[in-house]
Design a protein around this motif. Structure first.
Motif, mmCIF file in Angstrom:
data_model
loop_
_atom_site.group_PDB
_atom_site.id
_atom_site.type_symbol
_atom_site.label_atom_id
_atom_site.label_comp_id
_atom_site.label_asym_id
_atom_site.label_seq_id
_atom_site.Cartn_x
_atom_site.Cartn_y
_atom_site.Cartn_z
ATOM 1 N N ARG A 6 0.833 -1.205 0.000
ATOM 2 C CA ARG A 6 0.000 0.000 0.000
ATOM 3 C C ARG A 6 0.873 1.263 0.000
ATOM 4 N NH1 ARG A 6 -5.108 1.804 1.129
ATOM 5 N NH2 ARG A 6 -5.298 3.675 2.408
ATOM 6 N N GLN A 9 2.270 1.769 -3.450
ATOM 7 C CA GLN A 9 1.249 2.278 -4.363
ATOM 8 C C GLN A 9 1.020 3.780 -4.163
ATOM 9 O OE1 GLN A 9 -1.951 -0.352 -3.279
ATOM 10 N NE2 GLN A 9 -1.441 -1.860 -4.874
ATOM 11 N N TYR A 136 -7.821 -0.350 -1.834
ATOM 12 C CA TYR A 136 -7.189 -0.161 -3.141
ATOM 13 C C TYR A 136 -7.847 0.979 -3.907
ATOM 14 C CZ TYR A 136 -5.390 -1.134 -7.821
ATOM 15 O OH TYR A 136 -4.798 -1.012 -9.047
#
Length: 376
Positions: A6, A9, A136
């Motif tokens: 995470r 990202q 996400y």
């Protein structure tokens, strides 16, 4: 490990977007990008749009990009190709568009690769085994930034609005470009194996399953290869199975080596294959909508329909959107296959009317709409 992914990202998205904002510069009104996601070359909707743009807007500079949709170095190379384009044309998921604060002058056009609306996707699959997590989506708001979306019929606009998390007024039921090839019912060149005498004389049944996710996202536990082998052992000798795996599916063709009544057509275009087959076997694939235009028999083989419904789901029941026969066990499927003949007619009038609002020059209507300088 999950937290590290995470963090990566978030950092990647921030860096990617900052570089875009710093370097994007002036938009080139005559630059268009076509993003290829489902093969190595232009085909289907994108090919029809490319040809129409080339024909009606000769001044346009059209570039193609092959999308891998991975947060890596290649994605930065793509960024420098798309950053000044006026038109970005997609037919599938394209990661860069969801990472960026897109310039308001840019038109992002989605001509989704599937007609109709059957299995759920995008935002419609949140909280399912197949779908994306909310965590996400906080980082990568999939299917965001589209300015124009084109679908096959009026009644599916609501489902695409849900899947793309966007306003329904940006979605237009002008039809899908590749439907034109099914109306003409011809292609310029036959795939090579059709010219073999032993194939020409056979009843050719196309088996084209939908995409199946893997591991934790898997919609069901069906072993399709073993199912196909069971069919190959029990069908009549005048029938050949033409197997077209989904382009995102990895296959091991070695398992079919001992069977002479199957052709694996992994590298051929599904649209071309449909034109020269006598019948179709699928499960939950949108190819049923295109195939209905040919008015030939088709069947849904769905032994895992309850599991699939729970782990992914449908916008409408199969019986509502499809005229196809629905079978849930292998013996019924084999019986259906063995009843097939060459050049059979299958009535799909009601199905076509339900799933297609426009079959007359959809490509021209779509291109005229998004190239309109007055429209955003």
């Amino acid at each position: 490990m999950k937290n590290m992914k995470r963090i990566f990202q978030l950092i990647y998205k921030t860096l990617y977007n900052q570089i875009y904002l710093i370097t994007r510069g002036k938009i080139d009104e005559n630059k268009a990008i076509i993003v290829i996601s489902r093969g190595a070359k232009l085909e289907g909707n994108l090919k029809y749009i490319y040809k129409e743009l080339e024909r009606t807007y000769p001044e346009l500079k059209i570039h193609t990009i092959y999308a891998e949709n991975k947060m890596n170095i290649k994605l930065f190379k793509e960024l420098f190709k798309i950053k000044d384009a006026k038109h970005i044309i997609l037919d599938d998921y394209y990661l860069p568009i969801y990472l960026l604060d897109i310039n308001k002058e840019v038109k992002v056009i989605q001509v989704w690769h599937a007609a109709g609306a059957l299995k759920k996707f995008g935002f419609s699959t949140i909280n399912t085994k197949f779908g994306p997590s909310k965590e996400y989506l906080d980082i990568v708001p999939i299917h965001s930034n589209y300015t124009h979306v084109y679908v096959s019929s009026e009644h599916v606009k609501q489902y695409y609005a849900e899947a793309f998390n966007m306003a329904e007024e940006k979605i237009h039921a002008f039809g899908i470009p590749r439907s034109e090839m099914f109306s003409l019912n011809k292609v310029k060149k036959l795939p090579g194996f059709y010219n073999q005498i032993e194939v020409k004389s056979k009843v050719i049944v196309l088996w084209a399953p939908t995409y199946r996710a893997k591991n934790v996202s898997s919609e069901s536990n069906i072993n399709l290869v073993s199912e196909i082998i069971e069919v190959l052992k029990n069908i009549n000798k005048e029938i050949i199975i033409l197997y077209k795996p989904h382009p995102y599916t990895e296959i091991n063709t070695n398992e079919f080596e001992n069977y002479s009544n199957i052709i694996v057509a992994a590298n051929h275009n599904i649209n071309d294959l449909m034109l020269y087959t006598d019948a179709l076997i699928t499960d939950y694939s949108s190819v049923i909508f295109d195939y209905s235009l040919l008015k030939r028999p088709f069947v849904h083989y769905v032994p895992d329909i309850e599991e699939y419904t729970e782990n992914r789901g449908f916008y409408e029941p199969l019986q509502t959107v499809s005229a196809g026969v629905i079978v849930d066990d292998i013996e019924k499927l084999i019986k259906w296959i063995n009843q097939r003949e060459k050049n059979e007619y299958f009535e799909t009038k009601d199905m076509i009317e339900y799933n297609f609002s426009n079959l007359k020059s959809p490509t021209k209507k779509i291109v005229n709409d998004f190239m309109n300088k007055e429209a955003r």
